[in-house]
Write a protein that holds these residues in place. Structure first.
Motif, PDB file in Angstrom:
ATOM      1  N   PHE A  86       0.839  -1.192   0.000  1.00  0.00           N
ATOM      2  CA  PHE A  86       0.000   0.000   0.000  1.00  0.00           C
ATOM      3  C   PHE A  86       0.880   1.250   0.000  1.00  0.00           C
ATOM      4  O   PHE A  86       1.889   1.314   0.716  1.00  0.00           O
ATOM      5  CB  PHE A  86      -0.907   0.024   1.237  1.00  0.00           C
TER       6      PHE A  86
ATOM      7  N   LEU B 191      -5.049   3.680   0.225  1.00  0.00           N
ATOM      8  CA  LEU B 191      -5.356   3.105   1.545  1.00  0.00           C
ATOM      9  C   LEU B 191      -6.848   2.817   1.674  1.00  0.00           C
ATOM     10  O   LEU B 191      -7.585   3.475   2.405  1.00  0.00           O
ATOM     11  CB  LEU B 191      -4.881   4.061   2.647  1.00  0.00           C
ATOM     12  N   ARG B 192      -7.284   1.774   0.950  1.00  0.00           N
ATOM     13  CA  ARG B 192      -8.701   1.426   0.944  1.00  0.00           C
ATOM     14  C   ARG B 192      -8.848  -0.055   0.591  1.00  0.00           C
ATOM     15  O   ARG B 192      -7.906  -0.690   0.103  1.00  0.00           O
ATOM     16  CB  ARG B 192      -9.463   2.273  -0.094  1.00  0.00           C
ATOM     17  N   VAL B 193     -10.071  -0.574   0.819  1.00  0.00           N
ATOM     18  CA  VAL B 193     -10.387  -1.933   0.378  1.00  0.00           C
ATOM     19  C   VAL B 193     -11.445  -1.933  -0.716  1.00  0.00           C
ATOM     20  O   VAL B 193     -11.549  -2.904  -1.470  1.00  0.00           O
ATOM     21  CB  VAL B 193     -10.837  -2.828   1.562  1.00  0.00           C
TER      22      VAL B 193
ATOM     23  N   GLN C 191     -10.105  -1.615  -5.041  1.00  0.00           N
ATOM     24  CA  GLN C 191      -8.667  -1.678  -4.768  1.00  0.00           C
ATOM     25  C   GLN C 191      -8.024  -2.709  -5.711  1.00  0.00           C
ATOM     26  O   GLN C 191      -7.842  -3.882  -5.359  1.00  0.00           O
ATOM     27  CB  GLN C 191      -8.467  -2.034  -3.292  1.00  0.00           C
TER      28      GLN C 191
ATOM     29  N   SER D 298      -6.038   6.821   8.682  1.00  0.00           N
ATOM     30  CA  SER D 298      -6.308   6.031   7.479  1.00  0.00           C
ATOM     31  C   SER D 298      -5.752   4.622   7.592  1.00  0.00           C
ATOM     32  O   SER D 298      -6.376   3.658   7.131  1.00  0.00           O
ATOM     33  CB  SER D 298      -5.720   6.743   6.251  1.00  0.00           C
TER      34      SER D 298
ATOM     35  N   LEU E 251      -7.845   1.249   7.468  1.00  0.00           N
ATOM     36  CA  LEU E 251      -7.486   0.218   6.498  1.00  0.00           C
ATOM     37  C   LEU E 251      -7.316  -1.133   7.187  1.00  0.00           C
ATOM     38  O   LEU E 251      -7.764  -2.170   6.677  1.00  0.00           O
ATOM     39  CB  LEU E 251      -6.194   0.610   5.776  1.00  0.00           C
TER      40      LEU E 251
ATOM     41  N   LEU F 242      -3.422  -5.429   8.425  1.00  0.00           N
ATOM     42  CA  LEU F 242      -2.346  -4.632   7.852  1.00  0.00           C
ATOM     43  C   LEU F 242      -1.027  -4.956   8.552  1.00  0.00           C
ATOM     44  O   LEU F 242      -0.948  -4.960   9.781  1.00  0.00           O
ATOM     45  CB  LEU F 242      -2.652  -3.142   7.982  1.00  0.00           C
TER      46      LEU F 242
ATOM     47  N   GLY G 173      -9.331   8.193   6.752  1.00  0.00           N
ATOM     48  CA  GLY G 173      -9.798   6.826   6.626  1.00  0.00           C
ATOM     49  C   GLY G 173     -10.911   6.631   5.615  1.00  0.00           C
ATOM     50  O   GLY G 173     -11.647   7.557   5.268  1.00  0.00           O
ATOM     51  N   GLU G 174     -11.029   5.386   5.142  1.00  0.00           N
ATOM     52  CA  GLU G 174     -12.017   5.061   4.117  1.00  0.00           C
ATOM     53  C   GLU G 174     -13.449   5.190   4.625  1.00  0.00           C
ATOM     54  O   GLU G 174     -14.336   5.628   3.895  1.00  0.00           O
ATOM     55  CB  GLU G 174     -11.777   3.636   3.607  1.00  0.00           C
TER      56      GLU G 174
ATOM     57  N   CYS H  62      -7.910   6.891   0.197  1.00  0.00           N
ATOM     58  CA  CYS H  62      -9.000   6.332   0.993  1.00  0.00           C
ATOM     59  C   CYS H  62     -10.258   6.211   0.144  1.00  0.00           C
ATOM     60  O   CYS H  62     -11.226   5.559   0.539  1.00  0.00           O
ATOM     61  CB  CYS H  62      -9.303   7.227   2.197  1.00  0.00           C
TER      62      CYS H  62
END
Length: 447
Positions: free
Chosen positions: A7, A11-13, A16, A55, A59, A70, A199-200, A240
């Protein structure tokens, strides 16, 4: 065989591609890795450090929902990636492409180091941007130098469908995740009081709210006293939020939505410019023969929001309080520094990077060059008169009144020129005569 998902600014799912590709190649066995890299220590100023810490924690929560977590390491990014990849005998390391000089050095070093270990570096484009740099080019040349023709081609690119968050991830046995960093671990110093949470999760909540009122954008985007912009730039900077997903969700069905998506195209335009001309992060994209003045006192007055020009000082105070500044104010404060004071754009760019949570080399530097007339602006000698701008975009003085309360007793547009209206105001006189300054700039440019 396991893989590594490195990453960086993604910084996200949700949506991605890097994580999806790594998980697919590793059949679910993947090390989601973030390296707190020594080389960017100076770039981790307090505001971005706080946002980054938020973030990374978010994540990690998203990865736990997917079955992994992570993994955090500190030090030289190449050494740490090679070590982690060796520990799990990874076949490949996946990473998002990026355009800064630092990202270029990182990519080259990773390719070399992993190659020596018999491993592959897989770089994924169109993760940080909607359209990857180099995807659309003019008939002659390697990149577009003017936005309008770039946007015309950009709008015709078919983008991928956004990806759902992955499921069924597995962290290989024996891998120690390491502690998530706190903001104070990343940078010393106080953060802005009005900083948005990183953050996401926060990003997606803000997107939902923004899309419910995106039709306000057409009327409100240039009015700083209104909450008429998305304020999504910090989330885009840290990845994010997927710019591709955002562009698709916003759509172009309404004029306001199309105008908003156009701003994502501007973001991509600056990335393709810097990718083609890396020196533009520190050197003039177009040399205008400037001999910038040196005046430490005037620069300090600008940086400390005591220029005596209310709209300029209001913008700088917003920057210091929120770690963010409305785009119209970025133009006004930038023009004042470079064209009214005739001070080097690099000074302003550096100051902004010291405060902006969305501090992004491509967008910050290229926007500063645009406003200084050394970049891609087709009217490089235009001077944005801050008083004219203030009366047009803050006609009732509400923005200035909020950030410069010592002028609150002045009504309407009178607040933008307090030196004309007397009174015992605790506010300085302008540090420069705006008309004379504009003429001096044009003379210096030979315009």
């Amino acid at each position: 065989m396991p893989t590594v998902c490195l990453f960086t600014r993604d910084l996200r799912v949700h949506d991605q591609p890097v994580l999806h590709a790594a998980a697919e190649q590793g059949d679910g066995d993947v090390v989601p890795l973030f390296v707190v890299d020594d080389e960017v220590e100076g770039f981790r100023v307090p505001n971005r450090a706080r946002f980054l810490a938020d973030s990374l924690a978010d994540l990690d929560a998203g990865l736990r929902n997917a079955g992994a977590r992570l993994v955090v390491r500190w030090g030289d990014v190449v050494e740490e990636v090679r070590t982690v990849a060796g520990e799990v005998d990874a076949t490949a390391v996946h990473v998002a492409g990026d355009v800064s000089a630092y990202a270029g050095r990182r990519r080259e070093a990773l390719e070399k180091g992993l190659g020596e270990d018999g491993r592959e570096l897989v770089v994924h484009d169109a993760v940080v941007t909607v359209v990857a740099p180099g995807t659309v080019t003019p008939t002659s040349g390697d990149h577009f130098k003017i936005f309008t023709p770039y946007h015309r081609k950009w709008a015709g690119v078919e983008t991928r469908a956004p990806l759902d968050p992955p499921r069924g991830l597995r962290l290989p046995k024996g891998v120690k995740a390491g502690a998530l960093p706190a903001a104070t671990d990343l940078a010393d110093g106080d953060t802005a009081h009005g900083l948005l949470p990183g953050g996401e999760k926060a990003a997606r909540a803000r997107v939902d709210d923004w899309l419910d009122r995106i039709d306000e954008y057409g009327q409100g985007q240039d009015l700083p006293a209104r909450d008429g912009t998305s304020r999504l730039s910090p989330y885009l900077h840290f990845g994010c939020l997927s710019p591709t997903e955002l562009a698709r969700r916003a759509g172009t069905d309404s004029e306001a939505a199309a105008q908003f998506v156009r701003q994502l195209a501007w973001r991509d335009f600056h990335h393709q410019t810097l990718a083609a001309v890396p020196r533009a992060s520190t050197q003039d994209y177009r040399d205008r023969g400037d001999r910038w003045r040196r005046d430490d006192e005037e620069f300090a007055a600008w940086a400390e929001a005591r220029t005596g020009v209310p709209i300029v000082d209001a913008g700088m105070r917003q920057l210091h309080h929120e770690g963010w500044m409305h785009n119209r104010l970025r133009l006004i404060t930038g023009s004042f520094l470079t064209k009214s004071l005739y001070l080097d754009w690099r000074l302003g760019a550096r100051h902004f990077l010291g405060h902006l949570v969305d501090g992004d080399v491509a967008n910050n530097q290229m926007n500063w060059q645009w406003v200084a007339g050394t970049g891609t602006d087709t009217r490089p000698n235009r001077v944005l008169n801050p008083i004219t701008q203030a009366k047009r975009y803050d006609p009732d003085g509400d923005f200035v009144r909020h950030w410069v309360p010592e002028l609150a007793e002045l009504e309407g547009t009178r607040i933008h020129e307090p030196w004309k209206h007397g009174g015992n105001l605790d506010y300085p006189a302008p540090i420069v005569d705006l008309e004379q300054a504009g003429s001096a700039f044009r003379s210096a440019r030979g315009a």
